[in-house]
Design a protein around this motif. Structure first.
Motif, short mmCIF file in Angstrom:
data_model
loop_
_atom_site.label_atom_id
_atom_site.label_comp_id
_atom_site.label_asym_id
_atom_site.label_seq_id
_atom_site.Cartn_x
_atom_site.Cartn_y
_atom_site.Cartn_z
N PHE A 52 98.43 99.00 -22.36
CA PHE A 52 97.27 98.52 -21.76
C PHE A 52 96.45 97.98 -23.14
N LEU A 57 93.05 92.68 -19.90
CA LEU A 57 93.06 92.64 -18.34
C LEU A 57 92.20 91.77 -17.83
N ALA A 121 101.65 96.68 -17.39
CA ALA A 121 100.31 96.63 -16.79
C ALA A 121 100.21 96.45 -15.35
N THR A 174 92.23 101.21 -17.31
CA THR A 174 91.96 100.03 -16.71
C THR A 174 90.08 99.81 -16.82
N SER A 177 90.01 98.44 -20.24
CA SER A 177 90.26 96.97 -20.31
C SER A 177 89.33 96.07 -19.72
#
Length: 303
Positions: A52, A57, A121, A174, A177
């Motif tokens: 990550f 992202l 990812a 997450t 990101s």
């Protein structure tokens, strides 16, 4: 093609090594629990952090969690439909042993080895959706199907997921990101060293825990369950590859995810509802062999 076959053969060799070491007495069956803890609480979270940290992202990628949830949910509905006129025990057994994907212990090493950070990812986001099914959802529904007390509990499902270190790591990374926040470089370097061992440790763990204990009288049930599971997997893989309007690297990740083995938690949950653990273990172990072949074949066709 040679590189893919060589890497896949290496994974098979590590699984075989784990099995041989257990048979030779180097590992005990009880060591599977320790290896599982190392993978799920140390090497897999480290691999997630590392991969990550290497990507940007996009919020649109969050939709990749949906196939992980919907694939498992569809298999649960299929289990209910196929067992509509059968016993409660049969219905509960199929809910647990048709649904869910073994991502962290099995498919993640393939994503690490063949698909790079973006593939990892995508795999992590898919597994976030999958967690709702295999880390409590299917078990709660199996309890209802069997007619036991307790019933469906969203609170219990959420509590179970939040106790999962990989799920917490997916969620944390997450959020970081999406906010474009980065961990300190020293943390990323450390996680890179630890996460680099994830593929080896995961495959070794599978080898140590590998067993086929179903009796010959159960062969028909095993064949039927695995036939349904991988028939659905093939259909989903085709949908992911040819119908989804997303980037090729994401579609490739979804294809190998569709062919993932049955969730490794299924035999344990089967035991909790006093189901046939031997049959569940046989189905689970054989699904690993089938997935090895199918994922390797899919990689050869796609890469």
């Amino acid at each position: 093609m040679a590189e893919i076959l060589m890497k896949a053969a290496s994974f098979v060799a590590i699984i075989a090594m784990g099995d041989c070491l257990r048979r030779a007495g180097f590992f005990k069956e009880s060591d599977f629990g320790l290896l599982s803890k190392i993978v799920l609480k140390i090497t897999l979270p480290a691999a997630i952090v590392t991969n990550f940290s290497r990507i940007e992202l996009d919020p649109s990628m969050l939709g990749l969690a949906l196939p992980g949830f919907l694939g498992g949910a569809f298999l649960i509905l299929l289990a209910l439909a196929l067992n509509a006129h059968k016993s409660r025990d049969s219905r509960a057994f199929d809910i647990l042993n048709l649904s869910g994907y073994n991502i962290g212990n099995f498919t993640m090493p393939f994503a690490q080895g063949f698909l790079g950070p973006m593939g990892v990812a995508a795999t992590s986001l898919f597994d976030t959706g999958n967690a709702f099914v295999c880390l409590g959802g299917s078990y709660s529904l199996a309890v209802i199907a069997k007619g036991e007390k307790g019933g469906f509990s969203v609170r219990n499902i959420v509590r179970t997921m939040l106790r999962s270190v990989p799920f917490d790591t997916y969620l944390f990374m997450t959020i970081l990101s999406l906010l474009h926040w980065r961990l300190p470089e020293c943390v990323v370097n450390f996680s890179g060293i630890v996460g680099g061992a994830n593929s080896f440790m995961a495959m070794l763990m599978i080898g140590v825990g590998f067993k086929v204990s179903g009796s010959r009288s159960q062969t028909g049930r095993i064949v039927k369950t695995l036939g349904i599971r991988y028939g659905v997997s093939a259909a989903l893989a085709a949908v992911y590859m040819f119908l989804l309007p997303i980037g090729l690297e994401y579609r490739q990740a979804l294809v190998i995810l569709a062919f993932s083995p049955i969730a490794s938690s299924s035999p344990a949950y089967t035991g909790l509802i006093e189901g046939d653990v031997g049959l569940a273990s046989a189905i689970n172990s054989l699904s690993i062999v089938i997935s090895l072949v199918l994922i390797t074949g899919a990689l050869l066709l796609m890469l």
